[in-house]
Design a protein around this motif. Structure first.
Motif, mmCIF file in Angstrom:
data_model
loop_
_atom_site.group_PDB
_atom_site.id
_atom_site.type_symbol
_atom_site.label_atom_id
_atom_site.label_comp_id
_atom_site.label_asym_id
_atom_site.label_seq_id
_atom_site.Cartn_x
_atom_site.Cartn_y
_atom_site.Cartn_z
ATOM 1 N N ASN A 119 0.868 -1.175 0.000
ATOM 2 C CA ASN A 119 0.000 0.000 0.000
ATOM 3 C C ASN A 119 0.902 1.221 0.000
ATOM 4 O O ASN A 119 1.483 1.572 1.027
ATOM 5 C CB ASN A 119 -0.905 -0.007 1.240
ATOM 6 N N VAL A 152 -7.081 2.996 2.197
ATOM 7 C CA VAL A 152 -6.859 3.952 1.112
ATOM 8 C C VAL A 152 -7.623 5.260 1.318
ATOM 9 O O VAL A 152 -7.453 6.205 0.542
ATOM 10 C CB VAL A 152 -7.251 3.338 -0.246
ATOM 11 N N TRP A 209 -10.809 7.490 -2.160
ATOM 12 C CA TRP A 209 -9.761 6.993 -3.059
ATOM 13 C C TRP A 209 -10.346 6.340 -4.309
ATOM 14 O O TRP A 209 -11.364 5.645 -4.256
ATOM 15 C CB TRP A 209 -8.906 5.967 -2.320
#
Length: 231
Positions: free
Chosen positions: A142, A189, A193
């Motif tokens: 990530n 996220v 996102w």
């Protein structure tokens, strides 16, 4: 693409959700070939990332679901890349989506396959990266909010098939490999996102992983299927 949910490795995984994207790599409306704004100037090369790639639009390098790279006379490699960025449909994954893919890993040293996301200079989630010099290891990352796992398993090997599933959660991105939950980053996220998809085969230049053997002139990996679910 065949329906392969639940994952054949056993152990279950998150189900449900409407299929909002089924990859047809031959589709010019879904995918753009041979360029990406993840590369400087949209490509075709990115030596700053220690890559030997020279992206090409030639359908033989990506459109059949087999992503190929072949050595050029100048020492670079013609390589296949597909992205939804700039396509007619312009599909983007969103927070909360679940991405499933089935891939056959490459065997040639220097091969660097990946499925990942990109938008506006970042928003990168690496569904997977792989390097045959670490034959039993997948890199899961990530790069939006930080978080990475080097996942090892004897079932991961050059030339082997791997089933991948990633929950792109706002608060946690969760990776499943061959039906097993292997990593949750607990960072996620964020709610707003969204990002485009990229599927490609890069070639290592040798700084972090070995470059291809001089006797090797081609390499490939296969993506049998890729779907996105939204619930």
């Amino acid at each position: 693409m065949r329906r392969w949910w639940p994952l054949p490795g056993g152990g279950g995984g998150p189900g449900g959700g409407e299929v909002v994207f089924t990859a047809d790599f031959a589709s010019a409306s879904q995918w753009v070939a041979g360029r990406s704004w993840a590369y400087p100037g949209g490509g075709p090369e990115n030596p700053g990332d220690n890559k030997l790639d020279h992206l090409v639009e030639d359908p033989a390098y990506s459109r059949g679901g087999v992503f190929r790279a072949t050595r050029r006379e100048d020492g670079k490699w013609d390589a296949g890349l597909l992205t939804t960025e700039g396509s007619e449909e312009g599909f983007m994954v969103r927070a909360g989506d679940v991405l499933e893919a089935r891939v056959k890993l490459p065997v040639e040293m220097g091969a660097w396959p990946a499925i990942w996301t990109w938008r506006d200079g970042g928003q990168e989630i690496d569904v997977f990266e792989y390097h045959p010099d670490n034959p039993d290891l997948l890199e899961l990352s990530n790069r939006v909010r930080g978080g990475q796992r080097y996942y090892r398993d004897p079932a991961i090997e050059p030339g082997g098939w791997v089933d991948l599933l990633v929950e792109l959660g706002a608060r946690s991105v969760v990776w499943w490999v061959n039906g097993r939950r292997v990593y949750a980053d607990y960072r996620g996220v964020g709610r707003r996102w969204q990002a485009y998809l990229i599927v490609n085969l890069s070639v290592c230049a040798g700084r972090y992983h070995p470059a291809p053997d001089p006797a090797v002139s081609e390499m490939s990996y296969e993506v049998e299927g890729l779907v996105v679910r939204r619930g």
